[in-house]
Each structure stands twice: as C-alpha cells, then as structure tokens.
Design an enzyme around this catalytic site. Sequence first.
Site, PDB file in Angstrom:
ATOM      1  N   GLU A  61       0.711  -1.660  -0.060  1.00  0.00           N
ATOM      2  CA  GLU A  61       0.385   0.055   0.082  1.00  0.00           C
ATOM      3  C   GLU A  61       0.922   0.715  -0.218  1.00  0.00           C
ATOM      4  O   GLU A  61       1.777   1.440   0.767  1.00  0.00           O
ATOM      5  CB  GLU A  61      -1.191  -0.079   1.263  1.00  0.00           C
ATOM      6  CG  GLU A  61      -1.905   1.582   0.937  1.00  0.00           C
ATOM      7  CD  GLU A  61      -2.965   1.032   2.368  1.00  0.00           C
ATOM      8  OE1 GLU A  61      -3.146   2.778   2.998  1.00  0.00           O
ATOM      9  OE2 GLU A  61      -3.123   0.770   3.482  1.00  0.00           O
ATOM     10  N   ARG A 304       5.841 -13.253   8.772  1.00  0.00           N
ATOM     11  CA  ARG A 304       6.925 -12.553   9.435  1.00  0.00           C
ATOM     12  C   ARG A 304       7.855 -12.023   9.246  1.00  0.00           C
ATOM     13  O   ARG A 304       8.523 -13.049   9.783  1.00  0.00           O
ATOM     14  CB  ARG A 304       5.597 -11.536   9.030  1.00  0.00           C
ATOM     15  CG  ARG A 304       5.557 -10.861  10.557  1.00  0.00           C
ATOM     16  CD  ARG A 304       4.510  -9.884  10.979  1.00  0.00           C
ATOM     17  NE  ARG A 304       5.157  -8.430  10.747  1.00  0.00           N
ATOM     18  CZ  ARG A 304       3.789  -7.507  10.790  1.00  0.00           C
ATOM     19  NH1 ARG A 304       2.961  -7.937  11.148  1.00  0.00           N
ATOM     20  NH2 ARG A 304       4.619  -6.674   9.590  1.00  0.00           N
ATOM     21  N   LYS A 314       4.370   1.044  10.218  1.00  0.00           N
ATOM     22  CA  LYS A 314       4.688   2.543   9.161  1.00  0.00           C
ATOM     23  C   LYS A 314       4.289   3.525  10.659  1.00  0.00           C
ATOM     24  O   LYS A 314       4.375   4.732  10.857  1.00  0.00           O
ATOM     25  CB  LYS A 314       3.507   2.317   7.924  1.00  0.00           C
ATOM     26  CG  LYS A 314       4.117   1.297   7.121  1.00  0.00           C
ATOM     27  CD  LYS A 314       3.329   1.605   5.517  1.00  0.00           C
ATOM     28  CE  LYS A 314       4.220   0.652   4.761  1.00  0.00           C
ATOM     29  NZ  LYS A 314       3.233   0.542   3.793  1.00  0.00           N
TER      30      LYS A 314
END
Length: 402
Positions: A61, A304, A314
């Site tokens: 994104e 992850r 983020k």
Amino acid sequence: MTSPVDKDSAKPSNFLRHVIENDLEQGAYSARKWGGSPGDAQHHAQGMDDPAKVRMRFPPEPNGYLHIGHAKSIWLNFELAKEYGGVCHLRFDDTNPEKEEQEYVDSIRDAVKWLGYETHLADRPGAPGTLQPHEYFASDYFDFMYRAAEYLITAGLAYVDEQTPEEMRATRGDFGKPGTDSPFRSRTVDENLARFRQMRDGALDDGAAVLRAKIDMASPNINMRDPTLYRIRRATHHNTGDKWCIYPMYTFAHPIEDALEQITHSLCTLEFEDQRPFYDWLLDRLAEGGLIASPHPRQYEFARLNVTHVLTSKRKLRQLVEEGHVDGWDDPRMPTLAGLRRRGYTPEALRLFCERSGTTKSGGGWTEYASLEAALRETLDPIAPRAMAVLDPVKLVITNWA
C-alpha cells in the site's frame, strides 16, 4: 524473462516451494490463459497460453516507505517467480484514498529496483518476444470491483446495511457468541441494488451505509459474519481523483486484484490466515458467475520477518517523520530500505539476510539484528577495497639490519 528452476542449484527448501512444485507437477495452472493484461474471464479466454508458469505479486500500500520487513516479501515473491519460470507483479494496493501519495509510489518503485528485481516478461499476444512491464494499480480495477459488487447483490449474496457502527459491532457477536442478523439483511435484491447505486451516486452521507456480503452470522470465523465490502468515503484519490465516493474494503479488493492478474500463488503474512475462507468464498462466487477465470488464485500464509531492536510499524515510523525526530523516511537511523541504503547496507546483503531468515508458517520468532550485519560483512568482504596509511610517520633508522 525469468528462467525455469535450475535443478542443480542447492536452494534451501520450504513449504512454499513444496506447494509450487506440487502444483507444477500436477499441472494445476497449465491450461491457464493470459490476455496480455489484467482482466476478467472473457478477456483472458481470448488470450494466449500463459508463458509464465507461476504468477506472484508484491502488493504494497503506498502509504509510506518500505521497511526491512517488506524486504522479506519482495525477496520471497520475486525469487520464487524467478526460480520457477514465472513473473512477479508489482501492484500498488491503493484502495484507501486518504493515506496514499505519489511520493510513496515512487519510493516503492525505487526500493524494488534497488533490491535487484524487475517485473518484465514477454507475455503480450500482440507483441511476441517483447518484454512487458507488470506494474499495476488496484484503483485501475475499481470499475470491475463495482461490477462484482452488483453481481453479488443480484445473486442474493450481498446487501446494503444502514446500521450504525455501534449496532453492527453489537450484532456481530464475539468468539463465544454467534452474531445476529441485521434488520436490513432481508431487503430484496431490487432494494439493495437501488440503495447501493445511491451510495455510488453520493446520495448518502459518509458512514451512513455499507455493503456487506451475506454469508453466515453464526460462523465460528468472525471474518465470515457478513463482512463489509464497500464503504462511503468522500476523498480525492491520487489516481482516480473524485470519480468515486465509495471504496472497496481491502478484504474484498485483494482477492479480486489477484484474480484479474491471474496470480497463481498469493503469499500473505500470517495475520491474513483467518481471511482465507472469505478469499476463497468470494472467488468461488465470482467464478460461478463467470466474472473471473478458473482456476482462481490460492492464498498461502507465511510468518513475517521480525528483527530484534527494529521498529517496523508504518504508523510509528510516520510519527517519527512527522514529529521531526528524524530527517525524513530515508534518515540512516530509520529501518526503511531507503534508510538502510544510506547507511551503507547493500541489496546483496539484504537478499542474503532474507534467505537465511527462513520461510515458515510458525509465527512469533525473531531474527537477530546481528544476522543482518553478518550478511553485510559476508557480501562486502570479497569486494571492499582495503588500504593502509600512516598518518603521522616517525623516521626510524636501522643500523644493524644486516
């Protein structure tokens, strides 16, 4: 074009390689067509036999700079595509108009290129032998997503819900209690279609209504209790401008994007595991309606990358930038790929670090930051120039050297 796997190369095995190798052996996607660009079932049916044995994607994104955690996903998707004779698409998942900026799009392109990856493959029917880029924007699929939403409504599989967020939360239930049906769930197809078009045309206020899938409010998986597909949000989009005032939810958009791009193996981190049943439900319904090609993509989850002493949120990284604690996203103190690059880390070191970190389905593990430093030393040792200098020489006379 990427080349098929070299059987003589000693690659560390993992469960994703096993999945891909089994699919190739069984010919799971061997009959797949490719129309030269993303599209619906009819578009691909008119295309060529897909020259890519597998299609992967890296779908960030564009709401910030990529960090060291993203390097694992980039490495995994691009390397698997390369190893098995396929291609990896770079897709900007820009379905949230309020957080995305062109600066982030440019930084993502630069980071992927710096890591040593490209998206090209000669797979356009009208230009045989010519390498084509595979960079896409989810927002380019908004028209199809709207079409898919209307199909679900006409099939009795979606409805417009006008409960307040608090009411929806209360009727959703929890892990120990099933949900209850919305009072709007029994609306007719015509009523839902008319109301959804009013949402699209801006007749309703932000937050006044959402489009929900009609699945099972008693499902033990809360994500299957009539999840939201569309919401009203008046915001200018960096790609589509003010064309839309309704936007798809990520869980609705993500599987559709994969299907339009003919992705074979959709790799996600473990937090999306509970979303896989809806991923499959949606694509099964759209395939039944003839909107997307079959066989449709499959989702697989991996753990992850967590690195000790490294912040990868983020939201928190953006806070550091916006509050002036660092000098931008590429500050050498930041764990972004741009920051690591300025600090002197090499793409070879990051790729080696990602490979050594392993690929598993078990979450919660941490990789020591020292492993990244070790990878950097190993990649620099053979190529770093070395020199010695005496900055303040002292004259020495040897009288008895003979």
